[in-house]
Design a protein around this motif. Structure first.
Motif, mmCIF file in Angstrom:
data_model
loop_
_atom_site.group_PDB
_atom_site.id
_atom_site.type_symbol
_atom_site.label_atom_id
_atom_site.label_comp_id
_atom_site.label_asym_id
_atom_site.label_seq_id
_atom_site.Cartn_x
_atom_site.Cartn_y
_atom_site.Cartn_z
ATOM 1 N N ASP A 155 12.356 10.478 -0.493
ATOM 2 C CA ASP A 155 11.663 9.520 0.119
ATOM 3 C C ASP A 155 11.958 9.357 1.616
ATOM 4 N N GLY A 156 12.928 9.721 1.942
ATOM 5 C CA GLY A 156 13.222 9.500 3.560
ATOM 6 C C GLY A 156 12.234 10.714 4.304
ATOM 7 N N GLU A 157 11.836 11.535 3.578
ATOM 8 C CA GLU A 157 10.864 12.657 4.285
ATOM 9 C C GLU A 157 9.480 12.202 4.453
ATOM 10 N N CYS A 158 9.200 10.953 3.523
ATOM 11 C CA CYS A 158 8.022 10.409 3.819
ATOM 12 C C CYS A 158 7.817 9.796 5.082
ATOM 13 N N ASN A 159 8.904 9.699 5.707
ATOM 14 C CA ASN A 159 8.842 9.086 7.036
ATOM 15 C C ASN A 159 8.068 10.222 8.168
ATOM 16 N N GLU A 160 8.069 11.392 7.867
ATOM 17 C CA GLU A 160 7.302 12.288 8.631
ATOM 18 C C GLU A 160 5.859 12.395 8.542
ATOM 19 N N GLY A 161 5.356 12.382 9.824
ATOM 20 C CA GLY A 161 3.862 12.110 10.100
ATOM 21 C C GLY A 161 3.326 13.373 9.293
ATOM 22 N N SER A 162 3.746 14.864 9.256
ATOM 23 C CA SER A 162 3.324 15.767 8.838
ATOM 24 C C SER A 162 2.960 15.798 7.095
ATOM 25 N N ILE A 163 3.747 14.821 6.789
ATOM 26 C CA ILE A 163 3.683 14.864 5.064
ATOM 27 C C ILE A 163 2.325 14.091 4.931
ATOM 28 N N TRP A 164 1.945 12.975 5.848
ATOM 29 C CA TRP A 164 0.887 12.357 5.604
ATOM 30 C C TRP A 164 -0.438 13.152 5.964
ATOM 31 N N GLU A 165 -0.185 14.312 7.036
ATOM 32 C CA GLU A 165 -1.187 14.894 7.305
ATOM 33 C C GLU A 165 -1.781 15.807 6.153
ATOM 34 N N ALA A 166 -0.454 16.427 5.566
ATOM 35 C CA ALA A 166 -0.781 17.365 4.384
ATOM 36 C C ALA A 166 -1.489 16.386 3.468
ATOM 37 N N ALA A 198 8.576 1.253 6.372
ATOM 38 C CA ALA A 198 7.987 0.616 5.193
ATOM 39 C C ALA A 198 7.285 1.570 4.208
ATOM 40 N N LEU A 199 8.039 2.036 3.383
ATOM 41 C CA LEU A 199 7.672 2.849 2.320
ATOM 42 C C LEU A 199 6.814 2.149 1.230
ATOM 43 N N ASP A 200 7.232 1.040 0.924
ATOM 44 C CA ASP A 200 6.701 0.429 -0.366
ATOM 45 C C ASP A 200 5.242 -0.274 0.102
ATOM 46 N N PRO A 201 4.206 -0.022 -0.926
ATOM 47 C CA PRO A 201 4.273 0.577 -2.200
ATOM 48 C C PRO A 201 4.169 2.009 -2.083
ATOM 49 N N LEU A 202 5.227 2.892 -2.477
ATOM 50 C CA LEU A 202 5.038 4.260 -2.288
ATOM 51 C C LEU A 202 3.922 5.118 -3.145
ATOM 52 N N ALA A 203 3.936 4.798 -4.425
ATOM 53 C CA ALA A 203 2.854 5.422 -5.155
ATOM 54 C C ALA A 203 1.391 4.764 -4.864
#
Lengths: 280, 310
Positions: A155-166, A198-203
């Motif tokens: 979940d912490g990894e979802c801080n990284e911008g590259s995750i959302w680029e992908a 602010a990860l929530d709501p992640l799904a």
């Protein structure tokens, strides 16, 4: 050549495998003084379901071009992945006796492919594995191979911008052969993952990015299996499985205690942990 | 150079089923032919270079030969960690092309200048760092990079660069050529700016100053045998690059010279000073301001020869 189909194990067998892996993990990490135990314990069921029930892999032919690809995007989970690969037969368990020793390839993060059979990518710096898995999925599409590609994220990894680029590109390219699994254990290195960013709501975020999103109990084999099957059935969108997990799962005094991101057990703690893991 | 790149990529994509092109949302219309030839192997990866770089590494690890194309700062410093981990550490044979390198986009400002790329990327093990001087060299290096076992970074210009290499040039990665013979001093450089050096040498010839000009093709690997031969002939060198003075070709040559046995060489580095540029003009204007145009180089060369201890 078609890559070997996954094994078919009963839920009881899977649970027994998970227990064995947890025992070995805790023992090995205590001996080698390798941390990230909490992060490893939270994803045991996810890895067991993937490696015994889902992935098309042949431990005797780990470089089969038609194999499925699994990338441990949360590279600090390497200690449990090494245990999984050994138990699945990619290399002899004895090789893990070198774990953490000077000169060994078995340390805190996976090295690049070629050193440990079954390792597809060197990870450890977060945010690389999912984009690499996307590249592999697009390659399989170009090469007309049946390979499916999986990345396990924290979940912490979802801080990284590259995750959302992908995430954005996978959706525009309709890479339905790509599945991301998020080990949502609610902690990152120094705080609650919902509070640091602010990860929530992640799904819902993934869904908004164009992904087929599912939320499950990440310690329930049946739920994991059903979610992976639903991801396989999806023929347009990439899939994400947000797996709710407990950091440190399986050892009561490690559960949901983020100190076990850093600590390794002393002899008393090791004995107490193994006592719990033997009496499940 | 951009057009030569697009043409050669199209030709290669027609010949090979593994050549794949990734663009960072640039090259409007430039790749139309490529898309006709290989529609499934062209990806506009958007303005998201970190993902594009890791994705290319993944493709390369699966057996494809991806080529990344965008403006130099965005395909280098923007996603340096993805180059370091995904491409260089994995030795994933990706070809990273930076277009409009150096001062090609001078008037677009420091965000679009690339004056650090060679310095930074040549520190990464196993990554070739090339800077073709003209389209012929670009094509030769691109072909070689797509057959190499390791990744390559290539910085190119934009358009209208003159051809500098002769028909008999030995072009490729780590292959240097003498563009012009001379006897008083050697200019050793990379990239299209070598055209300015050739003009300077031509202008100086009637004054009795004889300047040799060498094109190195890149900064990693260096052509050791060529440099050793030059060291035997020329005690005075000027390095020339459209790149910051820190860490690029000049520095690479100083390192090479320091680590070898052989005749002493006096090397002086020419490039962009250690500063960001913000009083802007086009590439020609900026080269002139920095003394890196033909006239400025001729003056520098003349002074270097006059000030030489007798």
């Amino acid at each position: 050549m078609i890559a070997t189909a996954p094994t078919q194990r009963s839920p009881a067998q899977l649970a027994a495998t998970a227990l064995t892996l947890r025992q070995r993990l805790v023992s090995t990490s205590a001996a080698a003084k390798i941390p990230h135990l909490g992060s490893c314990l939270s994803c045991v069921e996810l890895l067991v379901q993937l490696y015994w029930q889902e992935l098309h892999l042949d431990p005797a032919n780990p470089e089969d071009p038609e194999r499925d690809r699994f990338l441990l995007s949360k590279g600090h989970g390497a200690p449990i992945l090494f245990q999984v690969l050994a138990e699945r037969g990619f290399f002899p368990l004895e090789r893990l006796e070198d774990f953490g020793k000077a000169g060994s390839v078995f340390h805190e993060h996976p090295p690049k492919p070629g050193y440990i059979p079954g390792i597809e990518a060197a990870t450890g710096s977060l945010g690389h594995g999912l984009p690499m898995a996307l590249g592999m999925a697009l390659a399989a599409r170009i090469q007309q191979r049946p390979s499916r590609c999986y990345a396990l994220l924290s979940d912490g990894e979802c801080n990284e911008g590259s995750i959302w680029e992908a995430a954005l590109l996978a959706a525009s390219q309709k890479v339905h052969t790509l599945t991301a699994i998020i080990d949502f254990n609610k902690w990152q290195a120094t705080g609650r993952s919902q509070e640091v960013m602010a990860l929530d709501p992640l799904a819902a975020k993934w869904e908004a990015f164009g992904w087929h999103a599912q939320e499950i109990d990440g310690h329930d084999f049946a739920a994991i299996g059903q979610a992976l099957a639903a991801a396989r059935a999806e023929n347009e969108r990439p899939s994400v499985i947000v797996a709710h997990t407990v950091k440190g799962k399986g050892v009561s005094f490690m559960e949901d205690d983020n100190n076990w991101h850093y600590r390794t057990p002393n002899p008393q703690e090791l004995a107490a942990a193994l006592a719990e893991l033997e009496t499940v | 150079m951009r057009d030569s790149f697009a043409r050669e990529m199209t030709a290669l994509a027609a010949q090979r089923s593994d050549v794949t092109l990734l663009s960072g949302d640039i090259g409007n219309r430039m790749f139309d032919r490529f898309k006709e030839v290989a529609p499934a192997r062209f990806f506009n990866c958007g303005i998201a270079e970190a993902n594009m770089m890791s994705l290319a590494a993944g493709m390369a690890l699966s057996g494809l030969r991806p080529v990344i194309y965008t403006i130099t700062p965005f395909t280098t410093t923007r996603c340096l960690e993805q180059i370091r981990v995904g491409v260089a550490y994995h030795q994933a044979p990706v070809v990273i092309v930076g277009t409009g390198s150096g001062l090609s986009y001078a008037e677009l400002g420091p965000t679009h200048h690339s004056l650090e790329d060679m310095a930074i990327l040549r520190t990464l093990p196993g990554l070739n760092v090339v800077a073709p001087a003209d389209s012929a060299e670009l094509v030769a290096q691109l072909r070689e990079a797509l057959n190499a076992p390791n990744p390559t970074y290539m910085r190119i210009g934009k358009k209208g660069e003159p051809a500098l290499h002769g028909q008999d040039a030995r072009l490729g990665i780590g292959k240097a050529n003498l563009l012009r013979e001379g006897s008083d001093l050697l200019v050793v450089g990379v990239g299209p700016i070598l055209g300015e050096a050739l003009q300077a040498a031509e202008a100086l010839a009637p004054t009795g100053i004889s300047v040799a000009v060498a094109s190195l093709g890149g900064v990693k690997p260096l052509d050791g045998p060529f440099l050793a031969a030059m060291a035997e002939r020329f005690p005075h060198w000027l390095s020339l690059e459209e790149h910051g003075i820190t860490g690029g070709l000049g520095s690479a040559l100083l390192e090479w010279l320091a680590d070898r046995d052989g005749p002493a060489i006096r090397l002086r580095r020419l490039g962009v000073p250690d500063a960001f540029l913000h009083e802007l003009g086009n590439q020609a204007y900026t080269r002139r301001q920095l003394g890196l145009d033909a006239e400025g180089l001729a003056q520098t060369i003349r002074r270097a020869i006059e000030e030489r201890p007798q």
